[in-house]
Design a protein around this motif. Structure first.
Motif, PDB file in Angstrom:
ATOM      1  N   PHE A 161      43.579  47.005  53.148  1.00 14.93           N
ATOM      2  CA  PHE A 161      44.761  46.598  53.901  1.00 14.93           C
ATOM      3  C   PHE A 161      45.582  47.816  54.366  1.00 14.93           C
ATOM      4  O   PHE A 161      46.082  47.848  55.495  1.00 14.93           O
ATOM      5  CB  PHE A 161      45.627  45.655  53.063  1.00 14.93           C
ATOM      6  N   ARG A 215      43.575  55.773  43.982  1.00 11.41           N
ATOM      7  CA  ARG A 215      42.709  55.969  42.809  1.00 11.41           C
ATOM      8  C   ARG A 215      41.359  56.538  43.255  1.00 11.41           C
ATOM      9  O   ARG A 215      40.846  57.482  42.678  1.00 11.41           O
ATOM     10  CB  ARG A 215      42.531  54.608  42.127  1.00 11.41           C
ATOM     11  N   TYR A 234      39.497  58.980  49.259  1.00  8.84           N
ATOM     12  CA  TYR A 234      39.316  58.586  50.667  1.00  8.84           C
ATOM     13  C   TYR A 234      39.454  59.796  51.590  1.00  8.84           C
ATOM     14  O   TYR A 234      39.867  59.664  52.739  1.00  8.84           O
ATOM     15  CB  TYR A 234      40.354  57.523  51.057  1.00  8.84           C
ATOM     16  N   CYS A 286      50.864  50.061  48.552  1.00  5.67           N
ATOM     17  CA  CYS A 286      49.825  49.152  49.065  1.00  5.67           C
ATOM     18  C   CYS A 286      48.746  48.896  48.020  1.00  5.67           C
ATOM     19  O   CYS A 286      47.613  48.579  48.366  1.00  5.67           O
ATOM     20  CB  CYS A 286      49.148  49.753  50.294  1.00  5.67           C
ATOM     21  N   ILE A 311      48.095  43.787  43.621  1.00  3.97           N
ATOM     22  CA  ILE A 311      49.215  43.176  42.888  1.00  3.97           C
ATOM     23  C   ILE A 311      49.043  43.473  41.390  1.00  3.97           C
ATOM     24  O   ILE A 311      49.997  43.831  40.698  1.00  3.97           O
ATOM     25  CB  ILE A 311      49.233  41.648  43.141  1.00  3.97           C
ATOM     26  N   GLN A 346      51.135  49.399  36.600  1.00  6.75           N
ATOM     27  CA  GLN A 346      50.567  50.638  36.052  1.00  6.75           C
ATOM     28  C   GLN A 346      50.742  51.799  37.047  1.00  6.75           C
ATOM     29  O   GLN A 346      51.134  52.905  36.671  1.00  6.75           O
ATOM     30  CB  GLN A 346      49.084  50.383  35.737  1.00  6.75           C
ATOM     31  N   VAL A 347      50.491  51.528  38.328  1.00  9.96           N
ATOM     32  CA  VAL A 347      50.570  52.597  39.343  1.00  9.96           C
ATOM     33  C   VAL A 347      51.998  53.127  39.434  1.00  9.96           C
ATOM     34  O   VAL A 347      52.237  54.340  39.380  1.00  9.96           O
ATOM     35  CB  VAL A 347      50.093  52.074  40.722  1.00  9.96           C
ATOM     36  N   LEU A 395      53.027  43.965  49.091  1.00  4.50           N
ATOM     37  CA  LEU A 395      52.285  43.049  48.214  1.00  4.50           C
ATOM     38  C   LEU A 395      52.469  41.591  48.665  1.00  4.50           C
ATOM     39  O   LEU A 395      53.542  41.216  49.144  1.00  4.50           O
ATOM     40  CB  LEU A 395      52.742  43.189  46.760  1.00  4.50           C
ATOM     41  N   HIS A 418      56.249  41.567  53.364  1.00  5.92           N
ATOM     42  CA  HIS A 418      54.914  40.971  53.324  1.00  5.92           C
ATOM     43  C   HIS A 418      54.445  40.671  54.743  1.00  5.92           C
ATOM     44  O   HIS A 418      54.883  39.687  55.342  1.00  5.92           O
ATOM     45  CB  HIS A 418      54.903  39.687  52.486  1.00  5.92           C
ATOM     46  N   PRO A 471      43.370  42.185  57.888  1.00  3.72           N
ATOM     47  CA  PRO A 471      42.398  42.794  58.788  1.00  3.72           C
ATOM     48  C   PRO A 471      41.630  41.759  59.623  1.00  3.72           C
ATOM     49  O   PRO A 471      41.169  42.096  60.718  1.00  3.72           O
ATOM     50  CB  PRO A 471      41.436  43.522  57.842  1.00  3.72           C
TER      51      PRO A 471
HETATM   52  P1  NAP Z   1      43.576  44.669  46.843  1.00  2.00           P
HETATM   53  O1  NAP Z   1      42.327  44.465  46.091  1.00  2.00           O
HETATM   54  O2  NAP Z   1      44.667  43.693  46.641  1.00  2.00           O
HETATM   55  O3  NAP Z   1      44.134  46.140  46.576  1.00  2.00           O
HETATM   56  C1  NAP Z   1      43.304  47.270  46.748  1.00  2.00           C
HETATM   57  C2  NAP Z   1      44.123  48.512  46.513  1.00  2.00           C
HETATM   58  O4  NAP Z   1      44.613  48.567  45.153  1.00  2.00           O
HETATM   59  C3  NAP Z   1      43.299  49.773  46.700  1.00  2.00           C
HETATM   60  O5  NAP Z   1      44.121  50.737  47.310  1.00  2.00           O
HETATM   61  C4  NAP Z   1      42.954  50.188  45.283  1.00  2.00           C
HETATM   62  O6  NAP Z   1      42.780  51.573  45.146  1.00  2.00           O
HETATM   63  C5  NAP Z   1      44.192  49.783  44.535  1.00  2.00           C
HETATM   64  N1  NAP Z   1      43.916  49.509  43.115  1.00  2.00           N
HETATM   65  C6  NAP Z   1      43.279  48.438  42.592  1.00  2.00           C
HETATM   66  N2  NAP Z   1      43.226  48.540  41.238  1.00  2.00           N
HETATM   67  C7  NAP Z   1      43.822  49.706  40.908  1.00  2.00           C
HETATM   68  C8  NAP Z   1      44.078  50.370  39.682  1.00  2.00           C
HETATM   69  N3  NAP Z   1      43.722  49.843  38.505  1.00  2.00           N
HETATM   70  N4  NAP Z   1      44.747  51.550  39.729  1.00  2.00           N
HETATM   71  C9  NAP Z   1      45.115  52.090  40.902  1.00  2.00           C
HETATM   72  N5  NAP Z   1      44.905  51.510  42.107  1.00  2.00           N
HETATM   73  C10 NAP Z   1      44.266  50.334  42.115  1.00  2.00           C
HETATM   74  O7  NAP Z   1      43.133  44.700  48.392  1.00  2.00           O
HETATM   75  P2  NAP Z   1      43.894  44.928  49.773  1.00  2.00           P
HETATM   76  O8  NAP Z   1      43.436  43.841  50.650  1.00  2.00           O
HETATM   77  O9  NAP Z   1      43.672  46.341  50.221  1.00  2.00           O
HETATM   78  O10 NAP Z   1      45.454  44.686  49.481  1.00  2.00           O
HETATM   79  C11 NAP Z   1      46.353  45.729  49.177  1.00  2.00           C
HETATM   80  C12 NAP Z   1      47.752  45.137  49.024  1.00  2.00           C
HETATM   81  O11 NAP Z   1      48.182  44.577  50.265  1.00  2.00           O
HETATM   82  C13 NAP Z   1      47.810  44.021  47.991  1.00  2.00           C
HETATM   83  O12 NAP Z   1      48.995  44.136  47.245  1.00  2.00           O
HETATM   84  C14 NAP Z   1      47.834  42.764  48.834  1.00  2.00           C
HETATM   85  O13 NAP Z   1      48.521  41.700  48.188  1.00  2.00           O
HETATM   86  C15 NAP Z   1      48.590  43.224  50.081  1.00  2.00           C
HETATM   87  N6  NAP Z   1      48.276  42.505  51.305  1.00  2.00           N
HETATM   88  C16 NAP Z   1      46.970  42.321  51.649  1.00  2.00           C
HETATM   89  C17 NAP Z   1      46.669  41.607  52.808  1.00  2.00           C
HETATM   90  C18 NAP Z   1      45.242  41.370  53.223  1.00  2.00           C
HETATM   91  O14 NAP Z   1      45.016  40.621  54.172  1.00  2.00           O
HETATM   92  N7  NAP Z   1      44.262  41.960  52.623  1.00  2.00           N
HETATM   93  C19 NAP Z   1      47.712  41.106  53.618  1.00  2.00           C
HETATM   94  C20 NAP Z   1      49.035  41.340  53.243  1.00  2.00           C
HETATM   95  C21 NAP Z   1      49.310  42.042  52.076  1.00  2.00           C
HETATM   96  P3  NAP Z   1      41.374  52.280  45.479  1.00  2.00           P
HETATM   97  O15 NAP Z   1      40.953  51.725  46.801  1.00  2.00           O
HETATM   98  O16 NAP Z   1      41.728  53.718  45.517  1.00  2.00           O
HETATM   99  O17 NAP Z   1      40.431  51.908  44.393  1.00  2.00           O
END
Ligand code: NAP
Length: 262
Positions: A19, A39, A42, A71, A74, A79-80, A99, A123, A128
């Protein structure tokens, strides 16, 4: 002279997953300067995109961002955020998050961040898939939790309003109530369809094609995202109960009808 709402910002992204990369593309197109840390490494992708990637969190914080945009998933935010060495911040910054739940990051940011930092909860109600052809008319929720530097905040919000997003200001609590009834429900139904492994057939109705699309878009999001929508939205549990109840009610009605008609 450009108005404050059109200032170019230095935005530092924490968590450069799917995202964040999607958002960064539009921010770069608009001329903002993007740095990121995550983490995972990239570095190569960031170089291709024109993003400065820092493996080291201290160097990231020292790069003097106007906005730090959270970003991460959730589930990992707590922790982050607690491991960010905030004493290395060079100047007060606006902390914003994207989030998909809102009370949780609000509480965490207010607990952990220094008082001199501003806090904006947002939000973008798209991703994507739904935002791949642009952000026009897509909803963007925000709550100005603690804002003193209005210029930076409005420049940040302008990123979304200038793309045509519908800007919806509401409290984090209001958001979570509504999102449980809408977004969580959508993801839950998509996950159920995924569990059933529904697939296209040669005789699909339009309705079924929509179900397959829902399954596919939901399953492209991480399971962490889906579980975060449940675990960190206190209104989602009630929605899951309503879903279970509706399933049972319909099932009983069908079984009863079957008996009556025998
Ligand atoms: P996600 O699975 O919710 O989050 C992935 C991100 O979290 C990556 O940057 C990942 O880092 C990081 N992460 C996960 N576990 C971690 C850990 N234990 N320690 C440190 N970093 C960790 O997928 P996303 O779709 O990219 O969403 C990111 C945020 O945007 C979320 O909070 C989500 O609610 C919000 N959001 C998403 C959307 C959507 O359509 N996808 C829309 C609106 C809002 P690495 O990649 O470096 O491992």
């Amino acid at each position: 002279m450009s108005s404050p709402s059109q200032n170019t910002l230095k935005i530092g992204i924490v968590g450069f997953g799917r995202f964040a990369q999607f958002l960064a593309k539009t921010m770069i197109k608009q001329g903002h300067c993007i740095t990121a840390t995550s983490r995972s490494d990239y570095s190569n992708l960031s170089t291709q995109m024109g993003v400065s990637f820092f493996r080291n969190m201290i160097e990231f914080l020292e790069s003097e961002n106007d906005v730090i945009l959270l970003c991460t998933s959730i589930l990992s935010l707590s922790q982050v955020i607690s491991t960010i060495p905030l004493n290395f911040l060079k100047k007060p910054a606006l902390f914003a998050d994207v989030l998909s739940v809102k009370e949780h990051p609000r509480e965490l940011m207010l607990q952990v961040l220094p008082h001199e930092t501003d806090v904006l909860c947002t939000h973008p109600m798209f991703g994507p898939d739904s935002g791949k052809h642009g952000w026009k008319d897509l909803n963007f929720m925000y709550d100005k939790v603690r804002i003193r530097n209005e210029d930076i905040c409005s420049s940040f919000l302008h990123i979304f309003s200038s793309e045509g997003c519908k800007m919806m200001e509401m409290t984090c609590e209001e958001h979570d109530k509504l999102a449980a009834k809408t977004q969580f429900l959508t993801h839950a139904v998509g996950r159920f369809l995924g569990e059933m492994d529904i697939a296209r057939t040669p005789i699909d109705t339009l309705g079924f094609q929509k179900l397959v699309e829902l399954k596919e878009t939901t399953m492209r999001d991480s399971f962490d995202l889906f579980s975060g929508l449940f675990i960190h939205n206190r209104f989602a549990r009630e929605e899951l109960k309503r879903l279970e109840l509706a399933f049972e009610t319909i099932k009983q009605k069908l079984l009863l009808k079957g008996k009556d008609d025998k």
